[in-house]
Scaffold this motif. Structure first.
Motif, mmCIF file in Angstrom:
data_model
loop_
_atom_site.group_PDB
_atom_site.id
_atom_site.type_symbol
_atom_site.label_atom_id
_atom_site.label_comp_id
_atom_site.label_asym_id
_atom_site.label_seq_id
_atom_site.Cartn_x
_atom_site.Cartn_y
_atom_site.Cartn_z
ATOM 1 N N VAL A 191 0.827 -1.215 0.000
ATOM 2 C CA VAL A 191 0.000 0.000 0.000
ATOM 3 C C VAL A 191 0.856 1.257 0.000
ATOM 4 C CG1 VAL A 191 -1.606 1.333 1.421
ATOM 5 C CG2 VAL A 191 -2.025 -1.080 1.020
ATOM 6 N N ALA A 199 2.137 1.871 -3.452
ATOM 7 C CA ALA A 199 1.141 2.071 -4.501
ATOM 8 C C ALA A 199 0.485 3.444 -4.439
ATOM 9 C CB ALA A 199 0.076 0.982 -4.414
ATOM 10 N N TRP A 200 0.171 3.921 -3.259
ATOM 11 C CA TRP A 200 -0.576 5.184 -3.124
ATOM 12 C C TRP A 200 0.199 6.190 -2.297
ATOM 13 C CZ3 TRP A 200 -5.002 1.814 -1.015
ATOM 14 C CH2 TRP A 200 -5.629 1.161 -2.058
ATOM 15 N N GLY A 244 -0.961 6.262 1.025
ATOM 16 C CA GLY A 244 -0.721 4.861 1.332
ATOM 17 C C GLY A 244 0.290 4.689 2.446
#
Length: 133
Positions: free
Chosen positions: A37, A40-41, A45
């Motif tokens: 996470v 990814a963000w 994230g």
């Protein structure tokens, strides 16, 4: 209130052992999910991953009432993060080596230390240690 280090001298019961093993597995899962996470963000994230780590470590402390309740999920978390950060012989790796990965690694360790050294709330029915109370 129990003495510091008393968890090392008391015999472990099967339920308590299962709880600690469950916390190790949860730590591994949170470490794996957080690693994915945070990359990814980024930056949301990263914040979400660190909040998840903090929630797990503090929850382990509150659920067990011992520092081992923080150490168990932290051990699973660090194993997951180290395994995912190690590169393969082909050169593949989950972590690219940016600032987010470093903040996730160091932030998770700092959160584990903070949770492990937090003052525990007194148990119901325990004495405060003050004279006359």
């Amino acid at each position: 209130m129990t003495e510091p280090g008393a968890w090392m001298t008391k015999p472990l019961k099967p339920g308590r052992i299962a709880a600690y093993l469950g916390l190790v597995v949860l730590g591994f899962l949170v470490g794996t999910a957080g690693s994915l996470v945070q990359a990814a963000w980024f930056p949301v994230g990263l914040l979400l991953a660190l909040l998840g780590v903090g929630g797990l470590f503090y929850g382990g402390l509150r659920a067990t009432g011992t520092q081992l309740g923080v150490v168990a999920p932290a051990a699973g978390w660090i194993v997951a993060v180290l395994l995912l950060s190690a590169g393969r012989p082909e050169g593949d790796g989950l972590f690219a080596g940016g600032v987010g990965e470093i903040v996730f690694l160091l932030g998770g360790m700092v959160i584990a230390v903070i949770c492990a050294t937090m003052a525990r709330l007194p148990q119901p029915g325990s004495h405060t240690g003050r004279l006359g109370t």
